[in-house]
Scaffold this motif. Structure first.
Motif, PDB file in Angstrom:
ATOM      1  N   LEU A  13       0.865  -1.176   0.000  1.00  0.00           N
ATOM      2  CA  LEU A  13       0.000   0.000   0.000  1.00  0.00           C
ATOM      3  C   LEU A  13       0.899   1.223   0.000  1.00  0.00           C
ATOM      4  CD1 LEU A  13      -2.578  -1.296   2.612  1.00  0.00           C
ATOM      5  CD2 LEU A  13      -2.857  -1.188   0.140  1.00  0.00           C
ATOM      6  N   VAL A  14       0.696   2.105  -0.969  1.00  0.00           N
ATOM      7  CA  VAL A  14       1.574   3.255  -1.167  1.00  0.00           C
ATOM      8  C   VAL A  14       0.779   4.527  -0.940  1.00  0.00           C
ATOM      9  CG1 VAL A  14       3.072   4.437  -2.816  1.00  0.00           C
ATOM     10  CG2 VAL A  14       2.907   1.931  -2.855  1.00  0.00           C
ATOM     11  N   PHE A  15       1.335   5.435  -0.124  1.00  0.00           N
ATOM     12  CA  PHE A  15       0.715   6.738   0.119  1.00  0.00           C
ATOM     13  C   PHE A  15       1.820   7.758   0.314  1.00  0.00           C
ATOM     14  CE2 PHE A  15       1.159   4.421   4.023  1.00  0.00           C
ATOM     15  CZ  PHE A  15       1.566   5.342   4.992  1.00  0.00           C
ATOM     16  N   ALA A  16       1.670   8.905  -0.354  1.00  0.00           N
ATOM     17  CA  ALA A  16       2.713   9.942  -0.358  1.00  0.00           C
ATOM     18  C   ALA A  16       4.045   9.264  -0.687  1.00  0.00           C
ATOM     19  CB  ALA A  16       2.731  10.706   0.955  1.00  0.00           C
ATOM     20  N   HIS A  17       5.061   9.434   0.149  1.00  0.00           N
ATOM     21  CA  HIS A  17       6.356   8.784  -0.094  1.00  0.00           C
ATOM     22  C   HIS A  17       6.544   7.540   0.785  1.00  0.00           C
ATOM     23  CE1 HIS A  17       7.124  11.542   3.272  1.00  0.00           C
ATOM     24  NE2 HIS A  17       7.948  10.599   3.681  1.00  0.00           N
ATOM     25  N   TRP A  18       5.443   7.006   1.292  1.00  0.00           N
ATOM     26  CA  TRP A  18       5.472   5.846   2.183  1.00  0.00           C
ATOM     27  C   TRP A  18       5.003   4.594   1.463  1.00  0.00           C
ATOM     28  CZ3 TRP A  18       7.544   6.340   6.899  1.00  0.00           C
ATOM     29  CH2 TRP A  18       7.643   7.636   7.435  1.00  0.00           C
ATOM     30  N   THR A  19       5.530   3.441   1.894  1.00  0.00           N
ATOM     31  CA  THR A  19       5.059   2.149   1.400  1.00  0.00           C
ATOM     32  C   THR A  19       4.896   1.212   2.583  1.00  0.00           C
ATOM     33  OG1 THR A  19       6.251   2.444  -0.684  1.00  0.00           O
ATOM     34  CG2 THR A  19       5.531   0.205  -0.143  1.00  0.00           C
ATOM     35  N   LEU A  20       3.705   0.623   2.692  1.00  0.00           N
ATOM     36  CA  LEU A  20       3.479  -0.439   3.668  1.00  0.00           C
ATOM     37  C   LEU A  20       3.568  -1.739   2.894  1.00  0.00           C
ATOM     38  CD1 LEU A  20       2.830  -1.389   6.528  1.00  0.00           C
ATOM     39  CD2 LEU A  20       0.400  -1.260   5.909  1.00  0.00           C
ATOM     40  N   HIS A  21       4.639  -2.478   3.119  1.00  0.00           N
ATOM     41  CA  HIS A  21       4.905  -3.714   2.392  1.00  0.00           C
ATOM     42  C   HIS A  21       4.079  -4.858   2.971  1.00  0.00           C
ATOM     43  CE1 HIS A  21       8.367  -1.848   0.358  1.00  0.00           C
ATOM     44  NE2 HIS A  21       8.526  -1.213   1.504  1.00  0.00           N
ATOM     45  N   GLY A  22       3.899  -5.886   2.154  1.00  0.00           N
ATOM     46  CA  GLY A  22       3.121  -7.047   2.566  1.00  0.00           C
ATOM     47  C   GLY A  22       3.667  -7.748   3.798  1.00  0.00           C
ATOM     48  N   ASP A  23       4.974  -7.601   4.046  1.00  0.00           N
ATOM     49  CA  ASP A  23       5.589  -8.264   5.204  1.00  0.00           C
ATOM     50  C   ASP A  23       5.501  -7.431   6.479  1.00  0.00           C
ATOM     51  OD1 ASP A  23       7.428  -6.247   4.723  1.00  0.00           O
ATOM     52  OD2 ASP A  23       9.135  -7.595   4.397  1.00  0.00           O
TER      53      ASP A  23
END
Length: 128
Positions: A13-23
């Motif tokens: 999940l990507v928002f602004a310059h952040w990424t929440l990875h599946g792990d």
């Protein structure tokens, strides 16, 4: 020796310059942190809400499905997530007395990642 390359899809999940990875890793420009399970669950719920209000009760039911939990646990989770987000902590907006809303657009990104290679002769898996 015959080898099969197994690939597994991972969704981030990507928002602004952040990424929440599946792990469960949250990465930003200078941040790479493995979120604890409850923080991860709450952030996924907020990111998946499409900007709609997530009530405290709903978040508590989803993140703590076993039942009895104090609202303070959710408050601490939100505090910790905001701390990780630093200057972007305003992405999680408090709707007093009701719950929380995630205010930044979120995109889904799916990538294929190698799970390993399986030897068809012996069945061993080699990673990376």
């Amino acid at each position: 020796m015959a080898v099969v390359d197994e690939r597994m899809p991972t969704t981030s999940l990507v928002f602004a310059h952040w990424t929440l990875h599946g792990d469960g890793r949250l990465t930003g420009r200078t941040t790479d942190v493995q979120l604890p399970p409850k923080e991860l669950q709450v952030l996924r719920l907020l990111l998946g809400s499409g900007g709609v209000l997530m009530t405290k009760d709903h978040l508590l039911e989803q993140a703590w499905p076993q039942g009895e939990v104090a609202e303070e646990s959710l408050t601490r989770c939100i505090y910790s997530l905001r701390k990780h987000l630093g200057a972007d902590k305003t992405f999680i907006k408090t709707i007093y007395g009701r719950g929380y809303r995630f205010t930044c657009p979120v995109e889904t990104e799916t990538r294929m990642r190698a799970a390993g290679q399986v030897c068809l002769t012996c069945g061993r898996v080699s990673h990376g």
